[in-house]
Design an enzyme around this catalytic site. Sequence first.
Site, PDB file in Angstrom:
ATOM      1  N   TYR A 164       0.647  -0.752  -0.257  1.00 57.64           N
ATOM      2  CA  TYR A 164       0.100   0.410   0.286  1.00 57.64           C
ATOM      3  C   TYR A 164       0.931   1.170   0.410  1.00 57.64           C
ATOM      4  CZ  TYR A 164       0.199  -1.080   5.083  1.00 57.64           C
ATOM      5  OH  TYR A 164       1.251  -1.216   6.184  1.00 57.64           O
ATOM      6  N   THR A 196     -17.873 -25.639 -38.682  1.00 52.17           N
ATOM      7  CA  THR A 196     -19.322 -26.679 -38.621  1.00 52.17           C
ATOM      8  C   THR A 196     -19.957 -25.345 -39.586  1.00 52.17           C
ATOM      9  OG1 THR A 196     -19.386 -24.342 -37.183  1.00 52.17           O
ATOM     10  CG2 THR A 196     -18.752 -26.198 -35.736  1.00 52.17           C
ATOM     11  N   PRO A 226     -22.999 -24.128 -41.575  1.00 56.13           N
ATOM     12  CA  PRO A 226     -23.832 -22.906 -41.111  1.00 56.13           C
ATOM     13  C   PRO A 226     -25.154 -23.204 -40.823  1.00 56.13           C
ATOM     14  CG  PRO A 226     -24.400 -23.064 -44.247  1.00 56.13           C
ATOM     15  CD  PRO A 226     -22.871 -24.410 -43.146  1.00 56.13           C
ATOM     16  N   ASN A 275     -15.071 -21.657 -35.946  1.00 59.84           N
ATOM     17  CA  ASN A 275     -16.138 -21.325 -34.658  1.00 59.84           C
ATOM     18  C   ASN A 275     -15.155 -21.531 -33.749  1.00 59.84           C
ATOM     19  OD1 ASN A 275     -19.044 -21.769 -36.206  1.00 59.84           O
ATOM     20  ND2 ASN A 275     -18.336 -20.286 -35.615  1.00 59.84           N
ATOM     21  N   GLU A 309     -14.092  -6.479 -35.401  1.00 62.90           N
ATOM     22  CA  GLU A 309     -14.793  -6.797 -36.697  1.00 62.90           C
ATOM     23  C   GLU A 309     -15.170  -5.864 -37.850  1.00 62.90           C
ATOM     24  OE1 GLU A 309     -18.543  -8.894 -34.861  1.00 62.90           O
ATOM     25  OE2 GLU A 309     -18.471  -7.255 -36.188  1.00 62.90           O
ATOM     26  N   ARG A 323     -19.419 -14.476 -43.122  1.00 64.14           N
ATOM     27  CA  ARG A 323     -18.771 -12.899 -43.154  1.00 64.14           C
ATOM     28  C   ARG A 323     -17.261 -13.366 -42.127  1.00 64.14           C
ATOM     29  NH1 ARG A 323     -23.048 -14.031 -38.534  1.00 64.14           N
ATOM     30  NH2 ARG A 323     -23.932 -14.938 -40.507  1.00 64.14           N
ATOM     31  N   ASP A 325     -16.860 -12.390 -37.039  1.00 66.47           N
ATOM     32  CA  ASP A 325     -18.370 -12.475 -36.026  1.00 66.47           C
ATOM     33  C   ASP A 325     -17.912 -12.929 -34.918  1.00 66.47           C
ATOM     34  OD1 ASP A 325     -20.792 -11.892 -35.632  1.00 66.47           O
ATOM     35  OD2 ASP A 325     -21.587 -14.146 -35.914  1.00 66.47           O
ATOM     36  N   LEU A 340     -27.890  -5.028 -27.499  1.00 61.46           N
ATOM     37  CA  LEU A 340     -27.431  -5.840 -26.896  1.00 61.46           C
ATOM     38  C   LEU A 340     -28.136  -6.976 -25.955  1.00 61.46           C
ATOM     39  CD1 LEU A 340     -24.727  -7.157 -26.309  1.00 61.46           C
ATOM     40  CD2 LEU A 340     -24.511  -5.723 -24.063  1.00 61.46           C
ATOM     41  N   PRO A 374     -27.090 -12.542 -21.555  1.00 63.07           N
ATOM     42  CA  PRO A 374     -26.757 -14.323 -22.415  1.00 63.07           C
ATOM     43  C   PRO A 374     -27.202 -14.213 -23.425  1.00 63.07           C
ATOM     44  CG  PRO A 374     -27.073 -15.083 -20.252  1.00 63.07           C
ATOM     45  CD  PRO A 374     -28.130 -13.484 -19.886  1.00 63.07           C
ATOM     46  N   PHE A 396     -22.570 -24.939 -31.655  1.00 69.42           N
ATOM     47  CA  PHE A 396     -20.698 -24.725 -32.341  1.00 69.42           C
ATOM     48  C   PHE A 396     -20.669 -23.391 -31.376  1.00 69.42           C
ATOM     49  CE2 PHE A 396     -24.489 -22.070 -34.859  1.00 69.42           C
ATOM     50  CZ  PHE A 396     -23.989 -20.335 -34.402  1.00 69.42           C
TER      51      PHE A 396
END
Length: 271
Positions: A53, A161, A163, A174, A196, A210, A213, A229, A232, A241
């Site tokens: 400290y 994986t 699409p 992925n 991205e 893309r 991603d 947003l 989860p 995936f």
Amino acid sequence: MDEIRIKQLEVFAHHGVFPEENRLGQKFVVSAVLYTDLRRAGLTDDLNHSMDYGAVCAEIQHYLTAHTFQLLETAAERLCMHLLRTLPLLRRIRLEIEKPWAPIGLPLNTASVCITRGWHTAYLALGSNLGDKKAYLDGAVQALREDEDMRMGAVSDYLVTAPYGGVEQDDFLNAVLRVDTLLPPHELLDRLHEIEQAAGRERLVHWGPRTLDLDILFYDDEIIADETLHVPHPEIPKRDFVLKPLAQIAPYLVHPVYHRTISELLDALHA
């Protein structure tokens, strides 16, 4: 979490809106609560497992005298970020900066700003199905690793994986990774969009091909649902995936909505 407390450290510095404050300087009083794990330090009696400290006080004094800000809010924000980035054992900080000589023209004991900042744990999904897919994923991992607001955790294997979403296109590569971040959720999303875009991402077709991603799967145990947003990520229980690589690095992570582990969600998907 354990605490180390610093109370009323006096620093003479040059912060303020008025030019004379920047030129002449004044006293500021800093108090901080440093959140960390002190168990190992307590067992070993070894300072290497704690935070000195005295050194932290010296760093606070140095930072506030080496920089000049108009607002206490900015001084507090920048100081918190500096300490969190430079002190490896610091997980969270509550910081108050008082200004006893605030020039407001009225009797006043002190004016202050108090904020709390810290590291947060996020799980991110990465995908690519255009060009050099591995290079795009590698580039995203490297960009996150080099970001001063991130501390990289485990990264899953890259999985090939099929699409998703019914659009005819090439297979995806992925992965999932864990990262500790200083950014709040929406700022983290903005940072991912920047990565991205640097990879040439174009949002032309929903669930279309893309170059890169990046999605936020989890952010601590927060549940967020607004126009920009959802955390989860709502598609987690449906996406093999995502669940497969996530189960590699965090099989016992509990989904805060379904209250089931990632391994349980993966088993349920294949039942």
